[in-house]
Structures are given as structure tokens and as C-alpha cells.
Enzyme design. Structure first.
Site, PDB file in Angstrom:
ATOM      1  N   ASP A  51      19.260  -2.276  -6.296  1.00  0.00           N
ATOM      2  CA  ASP A  51      19.308  -2.110  -4.839  1.00  0.00           C
ATOM      3  C   ASP A  51      18.200  -2.932  -4.164  1.00  0.00           C
ATOM      4  O   ASP A  51      17.394  -2.395  -3.398  1.00  0.00           O
ATOM      5  CB  ASP A  51      19.157  -0.633  -4.481  1.00  0.00           C
ATOM      6  CG  ASP A  51      19.674  -0.314  -3.082  1.00  0.00           C
ATOM      7  OD1 ASP A  51      20.372  -1.171  -2.503  1.00  0.00           O
ATOM      8  OD2 ASP A  51      19.385   0.779  -2.568  1.00  0.00           O
ATOM      9  N   GLN A  58      13.576   9.354   4.251  1.00  0.00           N
ATOM     10  CA  GLN A  58      12.630   8.631   5.096  1.00  0.00           C
ATOM     11  C   GLN A  58      11.233   8.794   4.504  1.00  0.00           C
ATOM     12  O   GLN A  58      10.965   9.734   3.752  1.00  0.00           O
ATOM     13  CB  GLN A  58      12.688   9.133   6.534  1.00  0.00           C
ATOM     14  CG  GLN A  58      12.356  10.595   6.751  1.00  0.00           C
ATOM     15  CD  GLN A  58      12.731  11.040   8.165  1.00  0.00           C
ATOM     16  OE1 GLN A  58      13.859  10.845   8.625  1.00  0.00           O
ATOM     17  NE2 GLN A  58      11.764  11.645   8.868  1.00  0.00           N
ATOM     18  N   ALA A 112      13.065   4.602   7.554  1.00  0.00           N
ATOM     19  CA  ALA A 112      14.152   5.567   7.336  1.00  0.00           C
ATOM     20  C   ALA A 112      15.359   4.811   6.805  1.00  0.00           C
ATOM     21  O   ALA A 112      15.724   3.761   7.337  1.00  0.00           O
ATOM     22  CB  ALA A 112      14.495   6.289   8.634  1.00  0.00           C
ATOM     23  N   SER A 169      19.155   5.370   4.068  1.00  0.00           N
ATOM     24  CA  SER A 169      20.388   6.145   3.977  1.00  0.00           C
ATOM     25  C   SER A 169      20.168   7.556   3.456  1.00  0.00           C
ATOM     26  O   SER A 169      20.794   8.498   3.936  1.00  0.00           O
ATOM     27  CB  SER A 169      21.384   5.417   3.074  1.00  0.00           C
ATOM     28  OG  SER A 169      20.793   5.157   1.807  1.00  0.00           O
ATOM     29  N   LEU A 170      19.283   7.713   2.481  1.00  0.00           N
ATOM     30  CA  LEU A 170      19.130   9.003   1.823  1.00  0.00           C
ATOM     31  C   LEU A 170      17.832   9.720   2.169  1.00  0.00           C
ATOM     32  O   LEU A 170      17.716  10.926   1.961  1.00  0.00           O
ATOM     33  CB  LEU A 170      19.203   8.827   0.293  1.00  0.00           C
ATOM     34  CG  LEU A 170      20.444   8.124  -0.263  1.00  0.00           C
ATOM     35  CD1 LEU A 170      20.372   8.053  -1.776  1.00  0.00           C
ATOM     36  CD2 LEU A 170      21.714   8.819   0.194  1.00  0.00           C
TER      37      LEU A 170
END
Length: 459
Positions: free
Chosen positions: A258, A111, A106, A108-109
Site C-alpha cells: 500500500d 486517523q 486521516a 480510510s481506516l
């Protein structure tokens, strides 16, 4: 975070209990983690980035915030079912033979859940947190207010670029179809790397809030224990990570921005016994303008060789102005002394790391000014640099000679390709190709010299 700011720059009187500094850092880090988990969304993304800065922040911060890389707060099973029902128009039982309701990770945006299709293939189903889309716009408003408050408390600091970047990038990251297209584009670009795996997208089961892809096994790239258990060579992983990012940045100009440890997995295939890197989360990419990319190539060539005139010239070309010495230090996380000598020739020392951490706090106003000056493309590259440097620090492969050799090769290829595209005659293109081959041969010879030297020292 006030513990990281020089006390003399603070306009308000902070009363910090008489505790040992590590204990103060630990307490502050736990409060920051709790704040990120409570507010979720954009705040977790900030926490993920801070948790990867092993080379810069105290260990109490990075060890506490690392949990956000793959174990952030989860949405309920009912919420996940609802998103799938709304977007795909069917119940989970109609789409999958099995669906693991306990998420494998899971963030930030979204899961990720493991599932099995009716044809027997195992897939990963990435489901967006149902409230994150509306919450993210509120987060940005809160961030803007906080940035203005920080600027009021510390007038030297101007971080409005942070809000501007969040406003631009958040909609892209929330569109999972955009993420799928980015994944396919990069897979095609880097198809010549047999050790790189980018999971295949299942478009028929994907929407703007759901992304279904092949399931990938593996441990996080910063998990040395996992690598030791599975017989994975950390040096090989570090070199391949360097090859992958050097190719993206210097040659292709299409950069995954990222690379925190939760998005980079390592895996040893039991059938072939070969090690693979699995790259996940393709929502945030940067397309580099050709002129920017070439100036960046030449700057890194100058940094590796210690060419001070080149460092100044290309730093100024990239917008650093008279702050070019600070820009070079921020970009490399090396001291000005090491940059003068050439970062390809000087190893990182503990004392240099201490100096970098101390100066990062002392020069925060100048760093803030610098980040407001440079092109917006540079901000995501600096973020990627930070995350990759954190991984190298954990793997204990930071600033190795192999990484600079890889970068030198990619820079040489990129500049030669650009020159060939501008050449008007076949003879000129041939001259450029011969010059490129000679430079690559010299780099290869230097690499052989280092290998022999290492072999003799090992003996």
C-alpha cells in the site's frame, strides 16, 4: 467513471451534456470523491488507489482524489477518546502528557494523532475509526452488488476478484497488532538500508484498534515543492524507493502493498543532513511463493533486455496464457513496441503515454479476463506497481536507467541465492557465486558507462 469506458461497450444509453471533456472528467471526479467521503472505509481505499494513478488516469481525477491520501473524513474527538478508553482502559490524560486532538492525518481506516509520553518521547497514535469494522463488511456486500451490476451492464467485464481480495485483506488491515508485527519484520529485513526509517512500535500502548509508534516528521513522497524547499534530491529518493521495493519483491518475497503517497514520507535529518524515507501503514503485505517470485524475477529480466521468448515463457508461467503481450504491457505500463525493444533501452515518451491511456480503455474486457487468470499474489503486486509508477511520474523519474539497474541487481541476487540453495556440491555453489559476481560486475560496468555518458552530455 463512465467517461473512461468506451461508449460502444455500454449497454445503456448514457446522456452526457455537451461539455468539454476535461470539465466532464472534473465533475465526475468530484462526484466520485464525494461518494468515497460519504461512504468512507473501503470506498476511500479505492479512491486512494485511483488518486495515485497519475500515469494512467486524466489529471482531473488524480488531482481531485489525492486529498484522500491523508485528508479523508475524520472521526470526532469524542469517538477517539472512546476507542482509547475501551481498548487501553485509561483516560488519555493518564496515558499521555499531551495529546493533539487535531489529527495529523486521516485515511480510510484510521486517523493519526501526535502525543507525548510521560517520559518525554513524542509518538504517533493511530486510532481506528470506531464504526469502520462493522461498516467494512457492509461495504464488501455493496461492492459485490456493484460488481455484479457492472457485469450485467457490461458483460465483458468480470471484477469478482476485486471482492474476493477485499474479503481476504480487509480483516488483516483492521488488525493493528498484525500491522505492528509486519513493521518489525520489515525493519529487520531491510536493516542494511541506513536511509530507511520504520517507526518503532510501542506495544504497551497498542491493541487491535490502536497502534502507537515513534513520531516521524516529513513530507509526502509526491510533494516536489516540499523536496525543493528542504533540499531533497528527487533522483536519490526515486533510486532508494526502487532499491527498497526491488529488495522486498525479488529478494525477500515480503512486500508492502500500500505505497500510496500518504504512506511514504521523505525527511532530511537536520543533525546529519542525510535524507530518509519513512515507510508507514504496514497492514497490507504479500508473502510471495518462491516459485512465483523466481518466475517474476526472470520475467523482469526478460522485459528489461527485450527477450521475447523469455517474456512469453515466464508470462505464461505466471498464468497470463495467450494474453502474455497484454500482461507485459499492464505490468510495465509500456507499449508493445517498447517491450519488443527492451524497456531498459527505450525512454518513455508523451506519445507512448497517450497510447497507453487510450488502450487501457479499449482493452478493459481483456484486462478483466487477465486479472481473473493470474495468481492472486499478482493482484497486490500490480497494485504496488501502479502506486510506485504514479510516484515516479510525479517525481519525473519514471523508467530511468537507474531503476532498471537496481532491479537487475536484485533479480540476479535472488536467482543466484535460489540456485545455491538447490546446489548439492561446494564446487557448484562456488560456480554460481562466481557467475553471480561476474553478472553484478557487468551491471556495475554498464552503470559506470551510463554515468560517464551522462557526465559528458552534461558537459
Amino acid at each position: 467513471l463512465f467517461t473512461l469506458v468506451p461508449r460502444e461497450r455500454c449497454l445503456i444509453n448514457l446522456t452526457i451534456p455537451n461539455l468539454p471533456l476535461p470539465q466532464v472528467h472534473r465533475r465526475s471526479a468530484e462526484r466520485l470523491r464525494d461518494l468515497c467521503c460519504t461512504n468512507r472505509g473501503t470506498f476511500i481505499k479505492v479512491g486512494q488507489h485511483l488518486g495515485a494513478l497519475d500515469y494512467l488516469l486524466p489529471d482531473e481525477y488524480t488531482s481531485t482524489l489525492k486529498v484522500l491520501h491523508s485528508n479523508a473524513p475524520q472521526s470526532s474527538v469524542e469517538e477517539i477518546h472512546q476507542v482509547i478508553r475501551e481498548d487501553l482502559g485509561k483516560e488519555i490524560s493518564d496515558l499521555f502528557v499531551s495529546f493533539d486532538e487535531n489529527p495529523r492525518g486521516a485515511a480510510s481506516l484510521a486517523q493519526v494523532h501526535k502525543a507525548v509520553l510521560h517520559d518525554g518521547r513524542t509518538v504517533a497514535v493511530k486510532v481506528q475509526h470506531p464504526k469502520v469494522r462493522t461498516q467494512s463488511s457492509k461495504d464488501i456486500v455493496v461492492m459485490e452488488a456493484l460488481v455484479n451490476m457492472v457485469h450485467w451492464l457490461f458483460p465483458d467485464f468480470a471484477f469478482m476478484w476485486l471482492v474476493e481480495e477485499a474479503k481476504k485483506n480487509m480483516p488483516l488491515e483492521l488488525d493493528f497488532l498484525n500491522e505492528g508485527r509486519n513493521a518489525e519484520k520489515l525493519a529487520a529485513m531491510l536493516a542494511h538500508f541506513p536511509w530507511l526509517r520504520i517507526p518503532k512500535i510501542h506495544w504497551e500502548l497498542s491493541t487491535t484498534r490502536i497502534l502507537t509508534m515513534d513520531y516521524a516528521e516529513g513530507g509526502q513522497v509526491n510533494d516536489r515543492g516540499y523536496m525543493k524547499t528542504h533540499g531533497i534530491d528527487v533522483n536519490e529518493i526515486s533510486q532508494n524507493l526502487g532499491k527498497m521495493y526491488s529488495e522486498m519483491i525479488f529478494v525477500q518475497g515480503f512486500v508492502h502493498c500500500d505505497p500510496h503517497p500518504g504512506n511514504v514520507l521523505v525527511w532530511k535529518c537536520p543533525n546529519t543532513n542525510k535524507t530518509e524515507i519513512v515507510l508507514l501503514d504496514h497492514g497490507l503485505y504479500q508473502n510471495l511463493h518462491p516459485d512465483f517470485r523466481l518466475a517474476y524475477c526472470r520475467l523482469w529480466q526478460s522485459l528489461i533486455k527485450g527477450d521475447m521468448k523469455g517474456i512469453e515463457r515466464y508470462s505464461r508461467r505466471l498464468g497470463a496464457g495467450e494474453l502474455y503481450p497484454l500482461f507485459a504491457c499492464v505490468l510495465t505500463a509500456r507499449s508493445w513496441t517498447s517491450i519488443n525493444a527492451g524497456i531498459g533501452k527505450t525512454p518513455v515518451t508523451c506519445s507512448e503515454d497517450v497510447e497507453i491511456r487510450r488502450n487501457a480503455a479499449l482493452y478493459l474486457p481483456q484486462i478483466s479476463d487477465l486479472l481473473n487468470r493470474v495468481p492472486r499474489q499478482m493482484l497486490l503486486l500490480l497494485k504496488s506497481n501502479d502506486l510506485l509508477r504514479g510516484i515516479e511520474t510525479t517525481l519525473q523519474t519514471r523508467a530511468s536507467s537507474s531503476s532498471f539497474i537496481i532491479m537487475s541487481r536484485c533479480c540476479t541476487r535472488a536467482i543466484a541465492r535460489h540456485k545455491r540453495s538447490k546446489a548439492r556440491s561446494r564446487l557448484r555453489r562456488l560456480q554460481i557465486t562466481l557467475s553471480e559476481s561476474l553478472t553484478l560486475w557487468q551491471i556495475g560496468l554498464y552503470e559506470l558507462f551510463l554515468w560517464v555518458k551522462e557526465l559528458m552530455l552534461g558537459g
